[in-house]
Design a protein around this motif. Structure first.
Motif, PDB file in Angstrom:
ATOM      1  N   UNK A   1      44.210  40.715  46.406  1.00 17.94           N
ATOM      2  CA  UNK A   1      44.523  39.296  46.226  1.00 17.94           C
ATOM      3  C   UNK A   1      46.008  39.139  45.935  1.00 17.94           C
ATOM      4  N   UNK A   2      46.674  38.321  46.718  1.00 21.57           N
ATOM      5  CA  UNK A   2      48.033  37.888  46.403  1.00 21.57           C
ATOM      6  C   UNK A   2      47.894  36.489  45.822  1.00 21.57           C
ATOM      7  N   UNK A   3      48.075  36.381  44.515  1.00 19.14           N
ATOM      8  CA  UNK A   3      47.752  35.144  43.812  1.00 19.14           C
ATOM      9  C   UNK A   3      48.499  33.959  44.427  1.00 19.14           C
ATOM     10  N   UNK A   4      47.713  32.935  44.734  1.00 23.92           N
ATOM     11  CA  UNK A   4      48.266  31.716  45.292  1.00 23.92           C
ATOM     12  C   UNK A   4      48.548  31.763  46.775  1.00 23.92           C
ATOM     13  N   UNK A   5      48.330  32.928  47.411  1.00 24.21           N
ATOM     14  CA  UNK A   5      48.705  33.049  48.821  1.00 24.21           C
ATOM     15  C   UNK A   5      47.583  33.527  49.728  1.00 24.21           C
ATOM     16  N   UNK A   6      46.935  34.659  49.383  1.00 24.17           N
ATOM     17  CA  UNK A   6      46.016  35.246  50.355  1.00 24.17           C
ATOM     18  C   UNK A   6      45.017  36.173  49.676  1.00 24.17           C
ATOM     19  N   UNK A   7      44.014  36.571  50.474  1.00 24.68           N
ATOM     20  CA  UNK A   7      43.021  37.553  50.041  1.00 24.68           C
ATOM     21  C   UNK A   7      42.718  38.431  51.242  1.00 24.68           C
ATOM     22  N   UNK A   8      42.388  39.690  50.988  1.00 24.01           N
ATOM     23  CA  UNK A   8      42.141  40.632  52.075  1.00 24.01           C
ATOM     24  C   UNK A   8      40.713  41.133  52.021  1.00 24.01           C
ATOM     25  N   UNK A   9      39.996  41.006  53.155  1.00 26.55           N
ATOM     26  CA  UNK A   9      38.665  41.578  53.323  1.00 26.55           C
ATOM     27  C   UNK A   9      38.648  42.311  54.654  1.00 26.55           C
TER      28      UNK A   9
ATOM     29  N   UNK B   1      38.315  30.455  41.262  1.00 32.29           N
ATOM     30  CA  UNK B   1      39.688  30.783  40.910  1.00 32.29           C
ATOM     31  C   UNK B   1      40.133  32.161  41.342  1.00 32.29           C
ATOM     32  N   UNK B   2      39.539  32.692  42.412  1.00 33.07           N
ATOM     33  CA  UNK B   2      39.845  34.061  42.826  1.00 33.07           C
ATOM     34  C   UNK B   2      41.258  34.168  43.384  1.00 33.07           C
TER      35      UNK B   2
ATOM     36  N   UNK C   1      36.198  30.201  49.046  1.00 36.39           N
ATOM     37  CA  UNK C   1      36.193  31.543  48.467  1.00 36.39           C
ATOM     38  C   UNK C   1      35.273  31.510  47.255  1.00 36.39           C
ATOM     39  N   UNK C   2      34.320  32.479  47.192  1.00 30.98           N
ATOM     40  CA  UNK C   2      33.353  32.481  46.097  1.00 30.98           C
ATOM     41  C   UNK C   2      33.069  33.896  45.621  1.00 30.98           C
ATOM     42  N   UNK C   3      32.823  34.042  44.320  1.00 32.39           N
ATOM     43  CA  UNK C   3      32.341  35.302  43.758  1.00 32.39           C
ATOM     44  C   UNK C   3      30.858  35.450  44.071  1.00 32.39           C
ATOM     45  N   UNK C   4      30.450  36.665  44.485  1.00 36.12           N
ATOM     46  CA  UNK C   4      29.043  36.892  44.842  1.00 36.12           C
ATOM     47  C   UNK C   4      28.423  38.047  44.062  1.00 36.12           C
TER      48      UNK C   4
END
Length: 506
Positions: free
Chosen positions: A333-341, A357-358, A386-389
């Protein structure tokens, strides 16, 4: 929910309606200048191809543009409200346009270029955004005036379909969005404060209340800067983003927009226009679970004037959709910018619903995360939700999207390798099929859903699981009686058309 039996007779109900001429308001009654004589075809949302002729009313922001015919390709990317005449076909994909209004949602100064903001409103630019006489967005500077056409989210950020840098200074500013924090002297559109001064709000039949959609016009202010209120307001007007005519009977409609509300039955609103689903509603590029606040889609259906709803025959998500779920580490996670999967970088946008708030706050430990989003024309992935699972589980991952390569037993979904050697296969109806039948049925571009699969973090290869083909089987298009007088739509100009297509979304 209204009883479905009401809608089973809508096809028969769509009968004779009162002939509705174009409004004389805001210069809309001024006709095209007749250049070309026989007219030309205009393409909306790639599949809707309409004829403009000498009788078509053409306006931009309510003001006639006599040069539009000569510069038709320059209209690419414009959000457009249109009315199709009595030759409209069953799926509102062809006919002669009675009127069109090309809409700039924002006209004014940039207060930031990273992130891009017009006034103090966030603007999302993707590979699908048409740049008019502008090589790249990064050539814009703070203080530059722009015209932006696009679709406004419930937080009043804008998904831009077109950006133009005018050659001459603007003589009027404009912004659109949902009014909040209303009091006697001012209100907000997103973070932008608008001072009313002596202006009286127009056309608010239900009152100037929290959440109403408005257009604001103002005199340009050379001193305006980031975080400043707009103090030169000249007009505030409530705008109906849905079906804005009142026919006597049902009419065909095609409405593009961003979902601003969803009820417990899955029915939703676009710009306060209620849309109701049928048991047989067809979904393209997504499914009912993808309908959420912030989703951008197009609805094709029938407007029921008695209940003031649009009954949806087809719903098309206008971008290529995806859903990823896997274990995500804090470093992804790059806070405020992106997420990688799955090794893919997924960008956050002003429209992203980050309810746990991920992206905004990051992760403290490895967590199972679900990301839904879309892919633009350049292959960039954007997150819409975006959600926590729960706890991380590499033996229960999800990968839904379009096949980008296929070579039995390997497929790629958005570039992610999937080894199907140990997978179970289902057809579009959920029936089991063989591996051979699956590979005979799919090709590049086919939508698939992969659930309960395994992920090898070392190779980044997905394997096993249940793989279902997710392409809809389209029904026979509804047949309209010959007495239908017109159709209505909101969409995006995608260029000039060489051919007429009439098969709806398929």
């Amino acid at each position: 929910m209204k009883k479905y039996r009401q809608y089973l007779v809508l096809g028969a109900m769509i009968g004779s309606v009162a002939t509705a001429g174009a409004s004389d308001d805001d210069n809309r009654a001024v006709r095209a200048d007749g250049q070309g004589g026989t007219g030309f075809n205009l393409n909306i949302n790639d599949i809707r191809n309409f004829l403009l002729n000498d009788s078509t009313v053409i306006s931009i922001d309510g003001v006639v543009d006599p040069n539009f015919r000569a510069d038709a390709q320059g209209g690419t990317g414009y959000k457009i409200r249109y009315r199709v005449g009595s030759d409209v076909n069953d799926t509102i994909t062809s006919g002669t346009l009675d009127s069109i209004d090309l809409i700039n949602t924002h006209k004014g100064p940039l207060t930031s270029v990273d992130p891009l903001r017009v006034f103090n409103i966030d603007v999302l630019v993707t590979g699908n955004t048409f740049l008019d006489d502008l090589p790249a967005v990064d050539q814009l500077n703070v203080g530059d005036e722009v015209k932006i056409s696009g679709f406004v989210d419930t937080n009043s950020s804008v998904l831009a379909t077109r950006i133009e840098q005018p050659s001459d200074p603007l003589d009027e500013w404009k912004l659109s969005g949902y009014a909040t924090n209303i009091n006697a002297t001012q209100f907000n559109i997103g973070p932008q404060v608008v001072e009313l001064g002596s202006v009286v709000v127009d056309d608010c039949d239900q009152g100037f209340n929290e959440g109403v959609y408005v257009e604001v016009k103002a005199t340009p202010d050379a001193q305006f800067g980031a975080n400043d209120p707009i103090t030169t307001t000249t007009k505030v007007e409530c705008i109906d983003e849905g079906v804005n005519e009142s026919p006597n009977n049902g009419i065909p409609v095609a409405l593009e927009g961003i979902v601003d509300g969803v009820d417990v039955n899955g029915n939703f609103t676009i710009g306060d226009q209620q849309v109701e689903l049928l048991p047989g509603t067809i979904f393209i590029n997504g499914d009912a679970d993808d309908i959420m606040v912030g989703s951008k889609l197009e609805v094709e259906g029938i407007f029921d004037p008695f209940n003031e709803i649009v009954v949806a025959f087809k719903i098309k998500f206008l971008e290529v959709r995806f859903k990823f779920e896997e274990s995500v580490m804090p470093s992804d996670v790059v806070i405020g910018e992106s997420i990688q999967l799955y090794g893919q970088t997924i960008m956050a946008t002003p429209q992203t619903r980050d309810e746990d708030g991920i992206i905004s706050s990051g992760l403290s430990q490895t967590t199972q995360v679900e990301v839904r989003g879309f892919v633009d024309s350049e292959g960039q992935l954007f997150a819409t939700r975006v959600r926590e699972r729960g706890n991380p589980d590499l033996t229960d991952v999800t990968l839904d999207g379009r096949i980008t390569a296929s070579n039995n037993p390997i497929i790629e979904v958005l570039g992610i390798s999937v080894d199907t050697s140990t997978s179970l296969f289902l057809d579009v109806d959920g029936n089991g099929i063989s591996q051979t039948d699956f590979f005979n049925a799919v090709a590049e571009g086919t939508l698939v859903e992969i659930d309960e699969a395994n992920l090898n973090e070392t190779t980044n290869i997905v394997s096993g699981g249940v793989i279902q083909i997710d392409e809809p089987e389209l029904p026979q298009n509804p047949t309209l009686p010959p007495s239908v007088e017109f159709g209505l739509g909101v969409g995006t100009i995608t260029g000039m058309a060489d051919d007429i297509f009439s098969n709806g979304f398929d």
